[in-house]
Write an enzyme that holds these catalytic residues in place. Structure first.
Site, mmCIF file in Angstrom:
data_model
loop_
_atom_site.group_PDB
_atom_site.id
_atom_site.type_symbol
_atom_site.label_atom_id
_atom_site.label_comp_id
_atom_site.label_asym_id
_atom_site.label_seq_id
_atom_site.Cartn_x
_atom_site.Cartn_y
_atom_site.Cartn_z
ATOM 1 N N GLU A 34 13.495 12.253 13.747
ATOM 2 C CA GLU A 34 12.874 12.542 12.456
ATOM 3 C C GLU A 34 12.602 11.301 11.615
ATOM 4 O O GLU A 34 11.584 11.242 10.926
ATOM 5 C CB GLU A 34 13.727 13.532 11.660
ATOM 6 C CG GLU A 34 13.798 14.917 12.270
ATOM 7 C CD GLU A 34 12.479 15.657 12.262
ATOM 8 O OE1 GLU A 34 11.525 15.231 11.589
ATOM 9 O OE2 GLU A 34 12.382 16.689 12.952
ATOM 10 N N ASP A 45 3.778 17.061 4.738
ATOM 11 C CA ASP A 45 3.695 17.409 6.152
ATOM 12 C C ASP A 45 3.603 18.930 6.294
ATOM 13 O O ASP A 45 4.521 19.647 5.905
ATOM 14 C CB ASP A 45 4.958 16.885 6.845
ATOM 15 C CG ASP A 45 5.080 17.320 8.278
ATOM 16 O OD1 ASP A 45 4.097 17.220 9.018
ATOM 17 O OD2 ASP A 45 6.182 17.761 8.657
#
Length: 137
Positions: A34, A45
């Site tokens: 991540e 996002d």
């Protein structure tokens, strides 16, 4: 008496299964995928912001119990964010229909409460696997 002991064994087994938790190794692999396991802030996002070490979204933070002082503060604090991920997994692994293992946890992290059942999360699992984790990590 024997019947009572059998019931206790069954209950202990169920309790142990429900208490399965994501390992520190699996958490670290997800964190590496991540963010390189760094507090990288927030990025827009897929219709909302993803923040911090685990790129947690606000609804994920709400589902994990809203730890810390705020969504963004928790996401950018490794301990708080890790505890959030652990709580999220504990909440959803039992109802996901998937085994309590690193692959399922990674796919739930990526795809939501039943993400371990979606083919679209297999690619994410491959990224986690490439960080050195396996199903049993």
């Amino acid at each position: 008496m024997q019947r009572l002991l059998g019931s206790i064994v069954i209950l202990a087994t169920v309790f142990t299964f429900c208490e399965a938790t994501i390992s520190s190794a699996c958490l670290r692999c997800i964190c590496n995928v991540e963010s390189g396991c760094r507090p990288i802030g927030c990025h827009y996002d897929v219709y909302s912001y993803s923040c911090g070490y685990f790129q947690i979204k606000e609804n994920y933070w709400e589902d994990c119990g809203k730890p810390g002082t705020s969504f963004k503060a928790c996401a950018n604090d490794y301990t708080c964010a890790s505890n959030c991920v652990r709580a999220y997994m504990k909440r959803y692994i039992g109802s996901s229909g998937c085994p309590a293992n690193c692959e399922s946890y990674a796919r739930i992290h990526n795809g939501g409460p039943r993400g371990c059942r979606h083919p679209s999360t297999l690619r994410y699992w491959e990224k986690v696997h490439q960080q050195g984790c396996n199903v049993n990590s």
